[in-house]
Scaffold this motif. Structure first.
Motif, PDB file in Angstrom:
ATOM      1  N   TYR A 101      26.121  49.486  72.020  1.00  0.00           N
ATOM      2  CA  TYR A 101      26.514  50.334  73.336  1.00  0.00           C
ATOM      3  C   TYR A 101      27.621  51.448  73.120  1.00  0.00           C
ATOM      4  O   TYR A 101      27.563  52.263  73.834  1.00  0.00           O
ATOM      5  CB  TYR A 101      26.599  49.492  74.520  1.00  0.00           C
ATOM      6  CG  TYR A 101      25.586  48.800  75.364  1.00  0.00           C
ATOM      7  CD1 TYR A 101      24.782  49.685  76.101  1.00  0.00           C
ATOM      8  CD2 TYR A 101      25.118  47.599  75.235  1.00  0.00           C
ATOM      9  CE1 TYR A 101      23.649  48.962  76.768  1.00  0.00           C
ATOM     10  CE2 TYR A 101      23.843  47.065  75.997  1.00  0.00           C
ATOM     11  CZ  TYR A 101      23.409  47.862  76.632  1.00  0.00           C
ATOM     12  OH  TYR A 101      22.426  47.490  77.473  1.00  0.00           O
TER      13      TYR A 101
ATOM     14  N   ALA B 232      30.191  45.774  76.920  1.00  0.00           N
ATOM     15  CA  ALA B 232      28.809  46.502  76.964  1.00  0.00           C
ATOM     16  C   ALA B 232      28.348  46.728  78.462  1.00  0.00           C
ATOM     17  O   ALA B 232      27.611  47.819  78.573  1.00  0.00           O
ATOM     18  CB  ALA B 232      27.698  45.462  76.032  1.00  0.00           C
TER      19      ALA B 232
ATOM     20  N   HIS C  81      27.251  50.421  79.498  1.00  0.00           N
ATOM     21  CA  HIS C  81      26.095  50.694  79.998  1.00  0.00           C
ATOM     22  C   HIS C  81      26.112  51.436  81.378  1.00  0.00           C
ATOM     23  O   HIS C  81      25.331  52.384  82.039  1.00  0.00           O
ATOM     24  CB  HIS C  81      25.313  49.221  80.300  1.00  0.00           C
ATOM     25  CG  HIS C  81      24.096  49.493  80.954  1.00  0.00           C
ATOM     26  ND1 HIS C  81      23.031  49.819  80.585  1.00  0.00           N
ATOM     27  CD2 HIS C  81      23.632  49.250  82.168  1.00  0.00           C
ATOM     28  CE1 HIS C  81      21.846  49.961  81.074  1.00  0.00           C
ATOM     29  NE2 HIS C  81      22.036  49.561  82.012  1.00  0.00           N
TER      30      HIS C  81
END
Length: 353
Positions: free
Chosen positions: A108, A175, A179
Motif C-alpha cells: 500500500y 495500510a 488505502h
C-alpha cells in the motif's frame, strides 16, 4: 532411527523443490511459445539468434516474441520470485502466515506513492516505478520504527513475538490509512488518469519492456545473494531468539537484515509491475504444503508459478471469455488467491483437529 527417517524427508523436499523449478521452466516456455500467437521452438531460437546477432528478422513474429511475449515472461518470473521470497522471509521471521507485504502495508505504501505521482504530478513510466519504490521503503521504515519500541530486534522469544505482532498490527493500520489516501486521490482524478492508476493498482505486465526487465535484473542481482546469505541464520532464528543467541546468531542484526531484504524484494517487484495481489501471501504456505517444510527456494518457485499461470490466463484465455478484454495479472491472482486462501485455512483446521 532418527537419521534414517530424516534423510528421506529431506530428499523428498529437495526433489519437490526441483520439481517446482522444472514447472517454472515449462510454464515460462508455454508463456512465450503458446497463447494467442503461437511460435514453434525452431522459430523461437531463430528469432532469438537474429535478435542477438542483428540477423534477418521474421516480420511480425520477431516483434511479438522479443518485444511482448519474452519480456513479459521474464518480468513475470522475476516479480513472482521476488514476491514469493519477500512473503516467505516475513512469514518465517515473524512466525505468522499473515506477515506478508500485502497485509503489513508495504504494497500500500508503494501504491499510495505511485498513485500520488500519477494523479497529482501526471507522472508515468520510470517516475511511477521510482515513486512506488520510495513509498514502499518509507512505509517499511515507519512500520519498523513503530514496532521497534518493543523488541523486534532484541530480547527473548516472547518479546520478539510481541514485537512481531506489533509490526503486523502497525502495518495493518498504516495500510488502512494509505488505502483511504488512494481512494481519495482516485475520486479527485479525471477518468483517463484514474483508469491509468487503476491498471497500475491491480498489478499488470501489459507494459513489460526490456528496460524495465534490465532494472529488475540489476536489483535482484544485489538482493538475491543477500537473501541466500540470510537463509542459514533465518533457520536458526526459527528456534527462538534465546536459542538463536545461544548458538551465536546476532538476533538484532539478523532481524533487521531480514526486514531490509524482504522490503527490498517486495519494493522492486511492486515498482516493476504494481502490487500483484496475494502472490507474496500465498507463495510461502503453498510451498510449505507441497514440500513439507519452510523453504525459500520453493517459495520463490511458487511465486513465479502463480504469476506465470495468472498472466497466461489474463493475456490469452480471458480475452476469449470476456470479448477481447485483457485483464491485469493482479485481477486474476486476487480472484484465484482468495478462495485458495480459504481452502488453505479449512485444510489447516482439519489437520490441526
Amino acid at each position: 532411527m532418527k537419521t534414517g527417517h530424516y534423510l528421506p524427508v529431506r530428499a523428498s523436499a529437495v526433489s519437490r523443490t526441483a520439481l517446482l523449478g522444472f514447472a517454472v521452466v515449462v510454464l515460462f516456455a508455454v508463456s512465450v511459445l503458446l497463447g494467442s500467437y503461437t511460435v514453434t521452438v525452431p522459430d523461437f531460437f531463430k528469432i532469438l539468434f537474429a535478435h542477438l546477432t542483428g540477423g534477418q528478422k521474421i516480420p511480425g513474429a520477431s516483434f511479438i516474441v522479443m518485444e511482448n511475449k519474452l519480456p513479459r515472461a521474464v518480468i513475470g518470473t522475476m516479480i513472482g520470485t521476488a514476491f514469493g521470497l519477500a512473503g516467505a522471509l516475513f512469514q518465517t521471521m515473524l512466525r505468522n502466515p499473515l506477515a506478508s507485504p500485502d497485509v503489513i502495508g508495504i504494497s500500500y505504501g508503494a501504491s499510495a506513492a505511485a498513485v500520488t505521482a500519477i494523479v497529482v504530478f501526471g507522472a508515468s513510466g520510470a517516475v511511477v516505478s521510482g515513486s512506488a519504490l520510495a513509498g514502499a521503503l518509507a512505509v517499511a521504515a515507519l512500520i519498523y520504527a513503530i514496532s521497534r519500541s518493543g523488541s523486534l530486534g532484541s530480547g527473548g522469544g516472547n518479546r520478539g513475538n510481541a514485537a512481531g505482532s506489533r509490526l503486523i498490527l502497525a502495518g495493518v493500520g498504516i495500510a488502512a490509512s494509505l488505502h483511504a489516501v488512494v481512494s481519495f486521490l482516485m475520486t479527485r482524478a479525471d477518468i483517463r488518469t484514474a483508469a491509468d492508476a487503476l491498471v497500475w493498482l491491480n498489478g499488470s505486465l501489459n507494459s513489460a519492456s526490456w528496460d524495465r526487465a534490465g532494472v529488475l535484473v540489476l536489483a535482484l542481482l544485489i538482493v538475491l545473494p543477500a537473501t541466500a546469505a540470510l537463509a542459514g541464520p533465518l533457520r536458526i532464528l526459527e528456534l527462538g531468539d534465546d536459542a538463536a543467541a545461544g548458538l551465536g546468531i546476532r538476533v538484532s542484526f539478523t532481524r533487521l537484515a531480514v526486514v531490509i531484504v524482504a522490503v527490498a524484494l517486495a519494493a522492486v517487484a511492486t515498482a516493476a509491475a504494481g502490487p500483484v495481489a496475494f502472490v507474496a501471501f500465498l507463495a510461502g504456505p503453498i510451498a510449505r504444503r507441497f514440500t513439507g517444510k519452510a523453504s525459500l527456494p520453493a517459495s520463490a518457485f511458487v511465486g513465479a508459478l502463480i504469476v506465470l499461470v495468472a498472466d497466461y490466463f489474463a493475456a490469452n484465455l480471458a480475452p476469449l471469455l470476456l470479448d477481447g478484454t485483457v485483464l491485469p495479472v493482479g485481477v486474476v491472482t486476487g480472484a484465484l488467491g482468495a478462495p485458495f486462501l480459504l481452502w488453505l485455512l479449512v485444510t489447516s483446521n482439519r489437520k490441526d483437529a
